[in-house]
Structures are given as C-alpha cells and as structure tokens.
Design an enzyme around this catalytic site. Structure first.
Site, PDB file in Angstrom:
ATOM      1  N   ARG A   4      44.493 -22.769  18.156  1.00  0.00           N
ATOM      2  CA  ARG A   4      44.558 -23.811  19.179  1.00  0.00           C
ATOM      3  C   ARG A   4      43.542 -23.551  20.296  1.00  0.00           C
ATOM      4  O   ARG A   4      42.974 -24.482  20.857  1.00  0.00           O
ATOM      5  CB  ARG A   4      45.975 -23.863  19.748  1.00  0.00           C
ATOM      6  N   CYS A  61      50.054 -22.254  16.150  1.00  0.00           N
ATOM      7  CA  CYS A  61      51.423 -22.174  15.642  1.00  0.00           C
ATOM      8  C   CYS A  61      52.074 -23.551  15.696  1.00  0.00           C
ATOM      9  O   CYS A  61      51.893 -24.309  16.657  1.00  0.00           O
ATOM     10  CB  CYS A  61      52.236 -21.194  16.480  1.00  0.00           C
ATOM     11  N   ARG A  67      52.075 -30.656  20.465  1.00  0.00           N
ATOM     12  CA  ARG A  67      50.898 -30.037  21.068  1.00  0.00           C
ATOM     13  C   ARG A  67      49.689 -30.981  21.154  1.00  0.00           C
ATOM     14  O   ARG A  67      48.615 -30.673  20.610  1.00  0.00           O
ATOM     15  CB  ARG A  67      50.544 -28.731  20.351  1.00  0.00           C
ATOM     16  N   PRO A  68      49.828 -32.102  21.838  1.00  0.00           N
ATOM     17  CA  PRO A  68      48.668 -32.990  22.013  1.00  0.00           C
ATOM     18  C   PRO A  68      47.640 -32.372  22.950  1.00  0.00           C
ATOM     19  O   PRO A  68      47.931 -31.380  23.628  1.00  0.00           O
ATOM     20  CB  PRO A  68      49.275 -34.249  22.633  1.00  0.00           C
ATOM     21  N   ILE A  69      46.438 -32.944  23.011  1.00  0.00           N
ATOM     22  CA  ILE A  69      45.417 -32.444  23.959  1.00  0.00           C
ATOM     23  C   ILE A  69      44.931 -33.567  24.872  1.00  0.00           C
ATOM     24  O   ILE A  69      43.819 -33.526  25.385  1.00  0.00           O
ATOM     25  CB  ILE A  69      44.233 -31.751  23.239  1.00  0.00           C
ATOM     26  N   ASP A  70      45.803 -34.574  25.074  1.00  0.00           N
ATOM     27  CA  ASP A  70      45.415 -35.715  25.910  1.00  0.00           C
ATOM     28  C   ASP A  70      45.053 -35.287  27.334  1.00  0.00           C
ATOM     29  O   ASP A  70      44.112 -35.822  27.936  1.00  0.00           O
ATOM     30  CB  ASP A  70      46.543 -36.760  25.944  1.00  0.00           C
ATOM     31  N   LEU A  71      45.769 -34.297  27.888  1.00  0.00           N
ATOM     32  CA  LEU A  71      45.480 -33.869  29.268  1.00  0.00           C
ATOM     33  C   LEU A  71      44.089 -33.237  29.348  1.00  0.00           C
ATOM     34  O   LEU A  71      43.353 -33.448  30.314  1.00  0.00           O
ATOM     35  CB  LEU A  71      46.534 -32.868  29.764  1.00  0.00           C
ATOM     36  N   ARG A 130      48.882 -12.316  14.689  1.00  0.00           N
ATOM     37  CA  ARG A 130      48.054 -13.159  15.574  1.00  0.00           C
ATOM     38  C   ARG A 130      48.087 -12.645  17.013  1.00  0.00           C
ATOM     39  O   ARG A 130      47.145 -12.877  17.770  1.00  0.00           O
ATOM     40  CB  ARG A 130      48.592 -14.600  15.611  1.00  0.00           C
ATOM     41  N   LYS A 166      46.661 -11.551  25.252  1.00  0.00           N
ATOM     42  CA  LYS A 166      46.059 -12.495  24.288  1.00  0.00           C
ATOM     43  C   LYS A 166      45.660 -13.785  24.998  1.00  0.00           C
ATOM     44  O   LYS A 166      44.568 -14.310  24.775  1.00  0.00           O
ATOM     45  CB  LYS A 166      47.078 -12.812  23.180  1.00  0.00           C
ATOM     46  N   ASN A 167      46.549 -14.282  25.849  1.00  0.00           N
ATOM     47  CA  ASN A 167      46.292 -15.585  26.473  1.00  0.00           C
ATOM     48  C   ASN A 167      45.263 -15.521  27.596  1.00  0.00           C
ATOM     49  O   ASN A 167      44.899 -16.555  28.164  1.00  0.00           O
ATOM     50  CB  ASN A 167      47.603 -16.207  26.972  1.00  0.00           C
ATOM     51  N   ASP A 178      57.286 -18.279  25.658  1.00  0.00           N
ATOM     52  CA  ASP A 178      56.845 -17.289  24.669  1.00  0.00           C
ATOM     53  C   ASP A 178      57.812 -16.107  24.539  1.00  0.00           C
ATOM     54  O   ASP A 178      57.602 -15.235  23.693  1.00  0.00           O
ATOM     55  CB  ASP A 178      55.440 -16.775  25.024  1.00  0.00           C
TER      56      ASP A 178
END
Ligand code: UD1
Length: 418
Positions: free
Chosen positions: A92, A116, A121-125, A397, A22-23, A305
C-alpha cells in the site's frame, strides 16, 4: 510457505530493543527520491515491506544498496515515473511514490495500491489533496496517472486524519511553489519523523504531531543520513506477549508517551508497567482480567495495529471485553483462527464481544494479515500445548527477527522452512 511451531506456556524474561518503525521507514524511503543526492536511512529492519519498497525505488531507476542494516538510495539517474502494478499491488505504501515523484518530476503513475486486506482502503483523500496542489489525475482501469506543470501550495482540509494522505501531502508539498497548510492532519509519531527527515533534507515543515501542518515549499532538497524512530507497534506486540505469557520484559527504544493507552489497558489487565526515558518494563503474573472496552482511534487513541493482539490477550483472560474497530472495516479476519484455539468471540460489524476463557489451547492456524498474524503468534505463546502458525509471509512484512527476539526471551518458537 514457512510456519512456526510454538510450544505455549513459557514465561518471558529479558530485554529487547525495538526495530525502527516500519511505518516511518516506508514513507522515508519514498521521500529519498525527492533529491538526486544520495540518502542513507540507518537501522532499517529486515522486513519484506522494506524489500518491496526498495524494488519500487529500483524500478524508477534509483540505485539502492543495503549494508549492515543501512539503506543507501541514489536516485541521481532516476527517470521512470511509472510503478508496475505487480509492485504497487504488493504494498500500500507504494502510493507515497505519487507525492515524491510529482514533487521531483511533476509526473507519476501507479496502479491502485494493495497491502493487507483489512478493509476498503480507498485513496480518495490522497488524490483530492494532490488535485488541490494542481495535479491533473486520470484514472483508467485501475491505473492512476498524475501530472502537472508545477505544484502550487494550497490550503487542504482532510475530512479524516488519514496517516497516508497526510504523509503524501507532505511529500508533494515540499516540491510545491508557495506554502501548503494541512488542516485535520493525522498526528502519528511517524508523521513527526517524516517532518524531521524532510527538514534534515533542507525542507521547511512544521506542526507535525498537531492537526495543522505547514509546509513551506520549493526549497532545494539535499541528501541526508537519518535514523528513524523505533516501532511502537512492534514494541507493543512484545509487551502484550509478556502480558499473555507472564514474566518480566523490558523493551528499549520506545517511551511511554507513544503507547500511553496500551499501557493503561495492560494495567487494567493486571500487569505492572514502569516507564523510564525510552524504556518500558512490564511484569505480568500471567492470569489476566479482560478490559471492559477497547476502541481503536487515530493517534493518540488506541492503535488499530494493536487491536488484534489485544483481542488475543482478552480471549485468554477472565471476564468479558468489547472491542470496537473504528478504522478498518474487515479487521477481524483472524478471529475464526483464534476460535480454533478455544476463544469465545462474537463479531458484530465493527464490534467484537470477547468472553475470556482463561486459557487458549494449541491449534493449527493461518495468518491472513500482518497484525492478525502477530495476534495468532502471541495467542499460541500463551496457549496450552503446541500450535502451528502458517502463512508467515504476512508477519514477515512487519516483524524482523520475530522468532529470534521471542526465543531470546525464553519462548519456545521454531520456524520450519517450507
Ligand atoms: C497507516 C499505517 C497502518 C495503520 C493505519 C491507521 C502505514 C504504512 N500504515 O495506514 O499500519 O493501520 O495508518 O493507523 O503507515 N481512508 C479513506 N480515504 C483515503 C485514505 C484513508 O477513506 O484516501 C480511510 C481508510 O479506509 C481507513 C482510515 O481512513 O478507514 C485510516 O486510513 P489511513 O490513516 O490512511 O491508514 P493508512 O495510511 O493506509
């Protein structure tokens, strides 16, 4: 909403093949719009996260067709650079579209991504890295708008080896002028797979799998046909299922190298493990010892995971285990459900102390996230008596044919359609 009825206590025997990861598939689908040529991704698992990503691709104007497990993407006529919030909040991985849309069209817009609920879970990076590549970013009322005249290669140092940020940088940097070097990159096998796919499209990416990745940008990209790597997390989940239930199971498609620490932990539990090429065979007597400690870490550490599934195993084993979750803040939301099944688990911040009770009992439980849901299914397979596992949309999912695969190994599991 569908539910599983699981009658626990059946030994598992047999051989199954892991699905494609999946990933890997999700970033590969995002990468498919880097070219206007048709792209084919083979052996794509039938999971709802893939269906959601396909909807996102259609939304930007790509033609997406699925046949015999292969997905064909033709984005020659793609023209929309904005992903609607309803789809972004579902998944995401929609954030990957920022990198690939910027590389192809120099503009992209989306709402803050969902997925999930396992932590902040920020996206600053991601966003800081895109700024380093010359992107102007505006954030207003949860909506992110990105644009640039052109992307420019840069040196980017990640403060933390984020899988998603590393992948997003690769996707954007193949469309940049000049060379990009990412330091502190994540080393997951799925990043190596993305590198291989991009190179199959004509890109010049090297170093994935180490913490420094070099991307020679600006090459024209063309169509490709590609089979992703297999899913080490799905494979690991079936190995843990067999450990819990007892029996002998072979999982094909995943080698011991990508699951090294899980295999070490399962041996500690008392299981026998044999690996050969891309096959892993586990033999379990069903009575397991707790692991002393399991600590999640970025690859090649123990994968977050598989944390929930191993907590379920330890809950029904003998002894005491300490689990430390270092990646996500709220990844123990399944614990109250395991407690309904008789587990003795105390969560203290990032740690969980699991006192093994020898065997869990059946209960009515509900999934709250993908891997936590998988943990409840595995716990129910090993428990005494019958369980109902509700809210299956979470496990759907990420696990294709879950009940068929487990059923083929001898589990007594039935999906009841709502
Ligand atoms: C990916 C996987 C997910 C897995 C996770 C960790 C996909 C589609 N999902 O998620 O299954 O659990 O890796 O192995 O591949 N972080 C920040 N700022 C950022 C990005 C991340 O602070 O901009 C933090 C996160 O909050 C988290 C940590 O970094 O604490 C790891 O996140 P990351 O590696 O980015 O995970 P994902 O890519 O979201």
């Amino acid at each position: 909403m569908d539910k599983f009825i699981i009658c626990g206590g059946k030994r598992l025997e047999g051989s199954i093949c892991a699905q494609s990861a999946k990933n890997s598939v999700l970033p590969l689908l995002a990468a498919s719009v880097l070219t206007g040529d048709p792209v084919v991704i083979r052996e794509v698992p039938d999971i709802s996260d893939v269906a959601c990503m396909a909807e996102i691709l259609k939304e930007i104007g790509a033609e997406v067709t699925m046949a015999d497990g292969n997905v064909r993407i033709d984005s020659a006529n793609a023209s929309n650079h904005s992903i609607p919030p309803t789809l972004t909040r579902e998944l995401r991985s929609s954030v990957f579209m920022l990198g690939s849309l910027l590389a192809r069209f120099h503009r992209a817009a989306c709402a803050y991504p969902g997925g999930c609920d396992i932590g902040l879970r920020p996206i600053d990076l991601h966003l800081n890295a895109l700024k380093r590549l010359g992107v102007r970013i505006r954030e207003r009322e949860g909506y992110i708008t990105c644009e640039c005249e052109k992307l420019k290669g840069a040196e980017i140092a990640l403060d933390f080896p984020s899988v998603g940020a590393t992948e997003n940088i690769l996707l954007a940097a193949v469309g940049a002028e000049g060379t990009t070097v990412v330091g502190g990159a994540a080393k997951e096998p799925e990043i190596v797979d993305l590198q291989n796919f991009l190179n199959a499209m004509g890109a010049d990416v090297s170093g994935a799998g180490t913490d420094v990745i070099r991307i020679g940008g600006g090459r024209p990209l063309h169509g490709a046909s590609y089979t992703p790597v297999k899913d080490r997390i799905e494979a690991g989940s079936y190995l843990i299922a067999c450990a819990i239930c007892g029996g002998e199971v072979e999982v094909r498609g995943v080698g011991g190298d990508t699951l090294g620490l899980l295999l070490h932990k399962l041996r500690e539990n008392g299981c026998k493990i044999h690996t050969k090429n891309d096959k892993i065979r586990i033999t379990s007597g069903g009575r397991l010892k707790c692991n002393r400690k399991i600590e999640t870490m970025p690859f090649p550490g123990f994968p977050t995971d598989l944390q929930a599934q191993m907590t379920a195993l330890n809950a029904g084993a003998e002894g005491v285990a300490v689990i430390a979750e270092n990646l996500f803040e709220t990844r123990y939301k399944y614990v109250p459900e395991l407690i309904k099944m008789g587990a003795d688990i105390e969560v203290r911040g990032r740690n969980a102390v699991v006192r093994g009770v020898g065997r869990l009992h059946g209960a009515v439980v509900s999934c709250g996230d993908l891997r936590g849901g998988a943990a409840l299914v595995l716990a129910a397979l090993g428990a005494e008596g019958t369980s109902e596992v509700h809210e299956l949309s979470y496990v759907d999912r990420g696990y294709a044919d879950l009940e068929q695969k487990l059923g083929s190994l001898g589990a007594d599991i039935r999906r009841v359609r709502a």
